[in-house]
Motif scaffolding. Structure first.
Motif, short mmCIF file in Angstrom:
data_model
loop_
_atom_site.label_atom_id
_atom_site.label_comp_id
_atom_site.label_asym_id
_atom_site.label_seq_id
_atom_site.Cartn_x
_atom_site.Cartn_y
_atom_site.Cartn_z
N SER A 132 32.98 1.15 -2.83
CA SER A 132 32.94 2.57 -3.18
C SER A 132 31.51 3.03 -3.43
CB SER A 132 33.79 2.84 -4.43
OG SER A 132 35.14 2.65 -4.17
N TRP A 133 30.73 2.20 -4.09
CA TRP A 133 29.34 2.56 -4.36
C TRP A 133 28.56 2.68 -3.05
CZ3 TRP A 133 24.45 0.54 -3.60
CH2 TRP A 133 23.42 1.23 -4.25
N PHE A 134 28.80 1.77 -2.11
CA PHE A 134 28.12 1.89 -0.82
C PHE A 134 28.56 3.15 -0.08
CE2 PHE A 134 27.10 -2.68 -1.29
CZ PHE A 134 25.73 -2.57 -1.09
N GLY A 135 29.78 3.61 -0.33
CA GLY A 135 30.22 4.89 0.22
C GLY A 135 29.39 6.04 -0.32
N LEU A 136 29.11 6.02 -1.64
CA LEU A 136 28.25 7.04 -2.23
C LEU A 136 26.83 6.91 -1.69
CD1 LEU A 136 29.45 6.98 -5.96
CD2 LEU A 136 29.93 8.72 -4.23
N LEU A 137 26.37 5.68 -1.53
CA LEU A 137 25.01 5.46 -1.01
C LEU A 137 24.87 5.99 0.42
CD1 LEU A 137 22.20 4.17 -1.44
CD2 LEU A 137 23.15 2.07 -0.46
N ILE A 161 31.55 9.53 8.17
CA ILE A 161 32.78 8.77 8.40
C ILE A 161 32.71 7.42 7.69
CG2 ILE A 161 34.15 7.60 10.19
CD1 ILE A 161 33.37 9.99 12.03
N LEU A 162 31.54 6.77 7.74
CA LEU A 162 31.36 5.50 7.03
C LEU A 162 31.57 5.68 5.53
CD1 LEU A 162 30.47 2.50 7.09
CD2 LEU A 162 28.12 3.34 6.78
N SER A 163 31.04 6.76 5.00
CA SER A 163 31.19 7.03 3.57
C SER A 163 32.65 7.21 3.19
CB SER A 163 30.39 8.28 3.20
OG SER A 163 30.60 8.60 1.86
N ILE A 164 33.37 8.01 3.96
CA ILE A 164 34.80 8.23 3.68
C ILE A 164 35.56 6.91 3.77
CG2 ILE A 164 36.90 9.33 4.56
CD1 ILE A 164 35.06 11.67 5.48
N ALA A 165 35.27 6.12 4.80
CA ALA A 165 35.97 4.83 4.97
C ALA A 165 35.67 3.90 3.80
CB ALA A 165 35.56 4.18 6.29
N LEU A 166 34.40 3.81 3.40
CA LEU A 166 34.03 2.92 2.30
C LEU A 166 34.66 3.37 0.98
CD1 LEU A 166 30.30 2.14 3.11
CD2 LEU A 166 32.23 0.55 3.18
N LEU A 167 34.69 4.68 0.75
CA LEU A 167 35.31 5.17 -0.47
C LEU A 167 36.81 4.87 -0.50
CD1 LEU A 167 33.40 8.54 -0.84
CD2 LEU A 167 33.34 6.65 -2.47
N GLY A 210 32.56 11.36 -4.45
CA GLY A 210 32.28 11.45 -3.02
C GLY A 210 32.91 12.68 -2.40
N VAL A 211 34.17 12.95 -2.73
CA VAL A 211 34.85 14.12 -2.20
C VAL A 211 34.16 15.39 -2.68
CG1 VAL A 211 37.02 15.44 -2.29
CG2 VAL A 211 37.06 12.97 -1.86
N MET A 238 24.05 10.90 13.95
CA MET A 238 23.94 9.90 12.90
C MET A 238 24.61 10.37 11.60
SD MET A 238 22.90 6.92 12.34
CE MET A 238 22.14 5.77 11.27
N GLU A 239 24.50 11.69 11.35
CA GLU A 239 25.09 12.21 10.13
C GLU A 239 26.60 12.05 10.12
OE1 GLU A 239 22.76 14.12 11.80
OE2 GLU A 239 21.16 13.66 10.40
N TYR A 240 27.21 12.29 11.27
CA TYR A 240 28.67 12.15 11.34
C TYR A 240 29.10 10.70 11.15
CZ TYR A 240 28.82 16.97 12.87
OH TYR A 240 28.70 18.33 12.92
N PHE A 241 28.32 9.78 11.71
CA PHE A 241 28.62 8.36 11.51
C PHE A 241 28.55 8.00 10.04
CE2 PHE A 241 26.92 4.08 10.85
CZ PHE A 241 27.99 3.34 11.34
#
Length: 168
Positions: free
Chosen positions: A31-36, A7-13, A154-155, A1-4
């Motif tokens: 972008s905010w949802f990527g941080l979330l 990857i979701l965070s990177i994609a959203l950012l 995020g990075v 789940m962590e990897y998902f």
């Protein structure tokens, strides 16, 4: 789940950063949802204060994105007709299949609104339309800057916590 979630965070950012420039994509909220999503990765420390602060910034910039072109029109001598024309032109420009409609729409909307208000004063109408365009550029710059900052956050969070994901 962590990897998902990672990857979701990177994609959203990334999509959020692109969406800061392209119309139709809510760039900063993505972008905010990527941080979330980083917040929910197990073992990663993301401050709740950071999330709240970036949420407030996201909401404020999203609202200002719609207000600033109208303010630019008003500042350059436009009437309420020009302001309404800017807002209507922005909506039409976003949904019209015209290349760069999101730029052309507010400009033409302000121009047409001012022509309706005073049909004999083309220079005033053009000046109001230029104000609308400058307002659009200012709001776009603001979104892009915030998108870059969110991406950088995020990075930074990912680099700071890389050992959690790779077991080092």
């Amino acid at each position: 789940m962590e990897y998902f979630l990672l990857i979701l965070s990177i994609a959203l950012l990334l999509i959020g950063l692109i969406g800061s420039v392209l119309p139709g994509l809510p760039g900063l909220p993505l972008s905010w949802f990527g941080l979330l999503s980083l917040y929910f990765v197990e073992g990663v420390s993301v401050s709740g204060y950071l999330l709240w602060a970036t949420a407030v910034i996201t909401i404020a910039i999203t609202i200002l994105d719609y207000v600033i072109p109208s303010v630019g029109t008003k500042r350059f001598g436009g009437s309420s007709y020009g302001v309404w024309g800017t807002n209507i032109g922005l909506v039409v420009g976003l949904i019209a299949p015209i290349p760069f409609g999101f730029i052309i729409g507010p400009f033409l909307g302000a121009f047409i609104g001012e022509i309706i208000y005073k049909s004999d004063d083309l220079s005033r109408a053009f000046k109001a339309a230029v104000g609308s365009f400058i307002g659009f550029l200012a709001s776009t710059f603001m979104k892009v800057f915030a998108g870059i900052v969110f991406f950088g956050l995020g990075v930074f969070i990912m680099i700071k916590n890389y050992a959690v994901w790779f077991g080092n």
